[in-house]
Design a protein around this motif. Structure first.
Motif, PDB file in Angstrom:
ATOM      1  N   GLU A   1       0.823  -1.212   0.000  1.00 50.61           N
ATOM      2  CA  GLU A   1       0.000   0.000   0.000  1.00 50.61           C
ATOM      3  C   GLU A   1       0.854   1.257   0.000  1.00 50.61           C
ATOM      4  O   GLU A   1       0.435   2.292  -0.515  1.00 50.61           O
TER       5      GLU A   1
ATOM      6  N   ASP B   1       4.241   4.362  -3.918  1.00 50.87           N
ATOM      7  CA  ASP B   1       3.843   5.699  -4.337  1.00 50.87           C
ATOM      8  C   ASP B   1       3.538   5.701  -5.834  1.00 50.87           C
ATOM      9  O   ASP B   1       4.280   6.248  -6.648  1.00 50.87           O
ATOM     10  N   ILE B   2       2.433   5.028  -6.160  1.00 46.77           N
ATOM     11  CA  ILE B   2       2.092   4.800  -7.555  1.00 46.77           C
ATOM     12  C   ILE B   2       0.595   4.540  -7.656  1.00 46.77           C
ATOM     13  O   ILE B   2      -0.023   4.081  -6.696  1.00 46.77           O
ATOM     14  N   LYS B   3       0.020   4.821  -8.792  1.00 49.70           N
ATOM     15  CA  LYS B   3      -1.398   4.564  -9.020  1.00 49.70           C
ATOM     16  C   LYS B   3      -1.572   3.085  -9.391  1.00 49.70           C
ATOM     17  O   LYS B   3      -1.090   2.643 -10.444  1.00 49.70           O
ATOM     18  N   PRO B   4      -2.226   2.290  -8.554  1.00 53.13           N
ATOM     19  CA  PRO B   4      -2.350   0.847  -8.813  1.00 53.13           C
ATOM     20  C   PRO B   4      -2.950   0.495 -10.171  1.00 53.13           C
ATOM     21  O   PRO B   4      -2.503  -0.461 -10.814  1.00 53.13           O
ATOM     22  N   SER B   5      -3.925   1.241 -10.636  1.00 51.80           N
ATOM     23  CA  SER B   5      -4.536   0.914 -11.933  1.00 51.80           C
ATOM     24  C   SER B   5      -3.530   1.063 -13.077  1.00 51.80           C
ATOM     25  O   SER B   5      -3.559   0.286 -14.042  1.00 51.80           O
ATOM     26  N   THR B   6      -2.627   2.020 -12.952  1.00 51.64           N
ATOM     27  CA  THR B   6      -1.586   2.193 -13.964  1.00 51.64           C
ATOM     28  C   THR B   6      -0.611   1.023 -13.934  1.00 51.64           C
ATOM     29  O   THR B   6      -0.221   0.495 -14.983  1.00 51.64           O
TER      30      THR B   6
ATOM     31  N   CYS C   1       5.066   3.841 -15.307  1.00 53.11           N
ATOM     32  CA  CYS C   1       3.927   3.876 -14.381  1.00 53.11           C
ATOM     33  C   CYS C   1       3.789   5.232 -13.692  1.00 53.11           C
ATOM     34  O   CYS C   1       2.770   5.497 -13.065  1.00 53.11           O
TER      35      CYS C   1
ATOM     36  N   ASN D   1       6.451   6.795 -11.630  1.00 50.67           N
ATOM     37  CA  ASN D   1       7.373   7.111 -10.540  1.00 50.67           C
ATOM     38  C   ASN D   1       8.598   6.204 -10.612  1.00 50.67           C
ATOM     39  O   ASN D   1       8.621   5.128 -10.020  1.00 50.67           O
TER      40      ASN D   1
ATOM     41  N   THR E   1       7.579  -0.489  -7.273  1.00 49.97           N
ATOM     42  CA  THR E   1       7.180  -0.614  -8.666  1.00 49.97           C
ATOM     43  C   THR E   1       8.342  -1.120  -9.513  1.00 49.97           C
ATOM     44  O   THR E   1       8.147  -1.924 -10.429  1.00 49.97           O
TER      45      THR E   1
END
Length: 173
Positions: free
Chosen positions: A37, A40-45, A140, A142, A148
């Motif tokens: 969690e 520092d990234i958008k999970p959908s991306t 993605c 970051n 990531t």
């Protein structure tokens, strides 16, 4: 003549197996479940890019592992033709859902070119995954998010290992 037909059927089966493996989402879901969690990234991306990375990693593996195989060209042709048909369906569905044209196959080609270019720029990297992970994270959004980077590297390494094992098991490599 009969052997040629059997071989053709065999290669077509291999192409179909590799296509099915490439578009299967189970490992994408597994990696997404492992993404902390605090990433520092958008999970959908990440999920979207993981599927792209999986598809192009299978294609890259064919070129790499079958470099001197007489079946290489035919198998690549079968694989990428299946991916192109799959991409057309995604593009059409996306257009219906959002009313905006996308070319998913072009997106795949662009990503493959991006990853290959990144590897070409770092020929001294100890292995491709060292380049792929940060490139994946940058795509993605970051490049500095270690989670990531690891996720992208893990996808690439797992896919190329699985393709290699499959090709060895069917004695194509």
């Amino acid at each position: 003549m009969e052997n040629l037909e059997k071989e053709k059927s065999g290669i077509e089966k291999v192409g179909e197996d590799l296509f099915n493996f490439a578009v299967d989402r189970e490992y994408v879901k597994t990696l997404m479940a492992m993404l902390p969690e605090e990433a520092d990234i958008k999970p959908s991306t990440v999920e979207y890019e993981l599927q792209i990375l999986k598809i192009i990693s299978v294609g890259w593996s064919l070129s790499y592992y079958l470099e001197s195989s007489p079946q290489k060209s035919r198998l690549e042709e079968l694989y990428w033709k299946s991916i192109q048909e799959f991409s057309q369906n995604i593009s059409k569905t996306t257009n219906l859902m959002i009313g905006h044209d996308i070319d998913y196959f072009q997106i795949l080609k662009d990503r493959l070119d991006m990853y290959v270019d990144a590897m070409d720029k770092k020929p001294d990297a100890p292995e491709p995954a060292v380049v792929i992970g940060p490139e994946f994270a940058g795509t993605c959004g970051n490049v500095d998010d270690v989670y990531t980077v690891i996720t992208g590297s893990r996808m690439f390494l797992t896919v190329i290992r699985d393709v290699k094992e499959y090709l060895e098991a069917i004695k194509l490599r």
